[in-house]
Design a protein around this motif. Structure first.
Motif, PDB file in Angstrom:
ATOM      1  N   ALA A  19       0.819  -1.114  -0.107  1.00 58.82           N
ATOM      2  CA  ALA A  19      -0.015  -0.109   0.012  1.00 58.82           C
ATOM      3  C   ALA A  19       1.086   1.336  -0.097  1.00 58.82           C
ATOM      4  O   ALA A  19       0.450   2.218  -0.870  1.00 58.82           O
ATOM      5  CB  ALA A  19      -0.981   0.102   1.198  1.00 58.82           C
ATOM      6  N   GLU A  20       1.890   1.182   0.864  1.00 54.98           N
ATOM      7  CA  GLU A  20       2.942   2.430   0.816  1.00 54.98           C
ATOM      8  C   GLU A  20       3.584   2.548  -0.440  1.00 54.98           C
ATOM      9  O   GLU A  20       3.980   3.673  -0.751  1.00 54.98           O
ATOM     10  CB  GLU A  20       3.698   2.501   1.947  1.00 54.98           C
ATOM     11  CG  GLU A  20       4.514   3.605   2.311  1.00 54.98           C
ATOM     12  CD  GLU A  20       5.307   3.816   3.510  1.00 54.98           C
ATOM     13  OE1 GLU A  20       5.967   4.931   3.435  1.00 54.98           O
ATOM     14  OE2 GLU A  20       5.167   3.081   4.182  1.00 54.98           O
ATOM     15  N   ALA A  21       3.844   1.574  -0.987  1.00 55.47           N
ATOM     16  CA  ALA A  21       4.678   1.393  -2.317  1.00 55.47           C
ATOM     17  C   ALA A  21       3.859   2.120  -3.385  1.00 55.47           C
ATOM     18  O   ALA A  21       4.521   3.088  -4.172  1.00 55.47           O
ATOM     19  CB  ALA A  21       4.895  -0.029  -2.671  1.00 55.47           C
ATOM     20  N   GLY A  22       2.395   1.932  -3.362  1.00 53.08           N
ATOM     21  CA  GLY A  22       1.736   2.540  -4.412  1.00 53.08           C
ATOM     22  C   GLY A  22       1.747   3.773  -4.143  1.00 53.08           C
ATOM     23  O   GLY A  22       1.709   4.863  -4.927  1.00 53.08           O
ATOM     24  N   GLU A  23       1.426   4.310  -2.842  1.00 56.05           N
ATOM     25  CA  GLU A  23       1.346   5.487  -2.552  1.00 56.05           C
ATOM     26  C   GLU A  23       2.449   6.384  -2.693  1.00 56.05           C
ATOM     27  O   GLU A  23       2.547   7.587  -3.490  1.00 56.05           O
ATOM     28  CB  GLU A  23       0.959   6.070  -0.961  1.00 56.05           C
ATOM     29  CG  GLU A  23      -0.257   5.467  -0.670  1.00 56.05           C
ATOM     30  CD  GLU A  23      -0.691   5.537   0.795  1.00 56.05           C
ATOM     31  OE1 GLU A  23       0.539   5.902   1.687  1.00 56.05           O
ATOM     32  OE2 GLU A  23      -1.603   4.989   1.323  1.00 56.05           O
TER      33      GLU A  23
END
Length: 286
Positions: A19-23
């Motif tokens: 999720a953080e990678a996408g953000e």
């Protein structure tokens, strides 16, 4: 694909919290970085590339590098066709031969004739249905024979852990046309002592691999410098300092012939996403 300017090379985007990678990928695109580079040491590479393509709109997502021992040419070409069909021409396939200690650790003796293995893999990409286009792949080339192969079989080279001197040598060997896309590791630090506390053990892990050790020896460093990680060698491979120091190193790569430079930021916490440092880098680049 726009492969000018500056990109970000990051294992966090591939192996960190999804999720953080996408953000983070979306923010890096907004910050103006032109490409996002991710490594391949196993796992669902193409699913991870798809996640980053989905999280962004226009930025190039590149493998730095796809380990040819871990994928078949047919599967690679099929994944490329599927991803570009869905997301447009934004997937750059960087391909490399990895390192004997890593490949042989699981299957002793498998790592043989890496140049032949690369050429065979490229043959497979050409023969696939549909083929993976030459203009959508680059090779992780350090030595002259792999650079020569890249000139005729790909869009250019993605050398990892190299100083501007290597960029200059590669550009002279390739001439005009093929792309030169080096990785440059960077540490925001006030002193060399602080920088080495963050980066020395990380650098040691790479210099223990024969491909990287041979490359710096070719560039004129001594075996003692490699063994001890001399200050001269550390400073050549890892740029450290303030915003201006890092911007200057990027400019040195460009002056040496680089079309695009991808920055890998190291911090004391190498597991956490260096998002503050990425923002600082973007601001420094203006």
């Amino acid at each position: 694909m726009d492969l000018s300017g500056v990109g970000v090379w990051s294992h966090h985007l591939r192996f960190g919290d999804p999720a953080e990678a996408g953000e983070a990928a979306a923010e890096l695109e907004e910050l103006g970085f032109r490409a996002l580079w991710v490594p391949d040491v196993g796992g669902a590479l193409f699913a991870d590339v798809e996640r980053l393509l989905t999280a962004t709109r226009e930025v190039t997502v590149a493998t730095g590098i796809l380990n040819l021992w871990m994928h078949s040419p047919a599967d690679t070409a099929a994944a490329y066709a599927s991803l570009t069909g869905e997301h447009g021409e934004r997937f750059l396939v960087g391909i490399g031969v990895s390192h004997a200690p890593l490949i042989d650790s699981k299957e002793p003796g498998r790592y043989r004739k890496p140049l032949t293995a690369m050429r065979t893999f490229l043959d497979g990409l050409d023969e696939a249905t549909p083929p993976l286009p030459v203009e959508s792949r680059v090779l992780a080339a350090l030595g002259p024979k792999m650079v020569e192969t890249a000139a005729s079989r790909s869009r250019g080279v993605h050398p990892y852990l190299v100083p501007p001197e290597h960029t200059r040598e590669v550009r002279e060997a390739l001439g005009d046309g093929p792309l030169v896309l080096p990785e440059q590791t960077a540490i925001f630090a006030a002193t060399r002592e602080e920088a080495k506390a963050i980066g020395a053990s990380w650098l040691r892990s790479y210099l223990d691999l024969p491909n990287y050790a041979r490359n710096v020896l070719r560039l004129g460093f001594s075996e003692d410098e490699v063994a001890q990680i001399s200050d001269r060698l550390f400073d050549a491979l890892i740029v450290w300092g303030d915003d201006e120091s890092i911007r200057k190193r990027i400019d040195e790569h460009r002056a040496a012939g680089a079309d695009h430079v991808c920055i890998q930021v190291l911090t004391a916490d190498q597991q956490g996403f260096p998002r503050a440092e990425w923002r600082r880098l973007a601001a420094a680049l203006g």
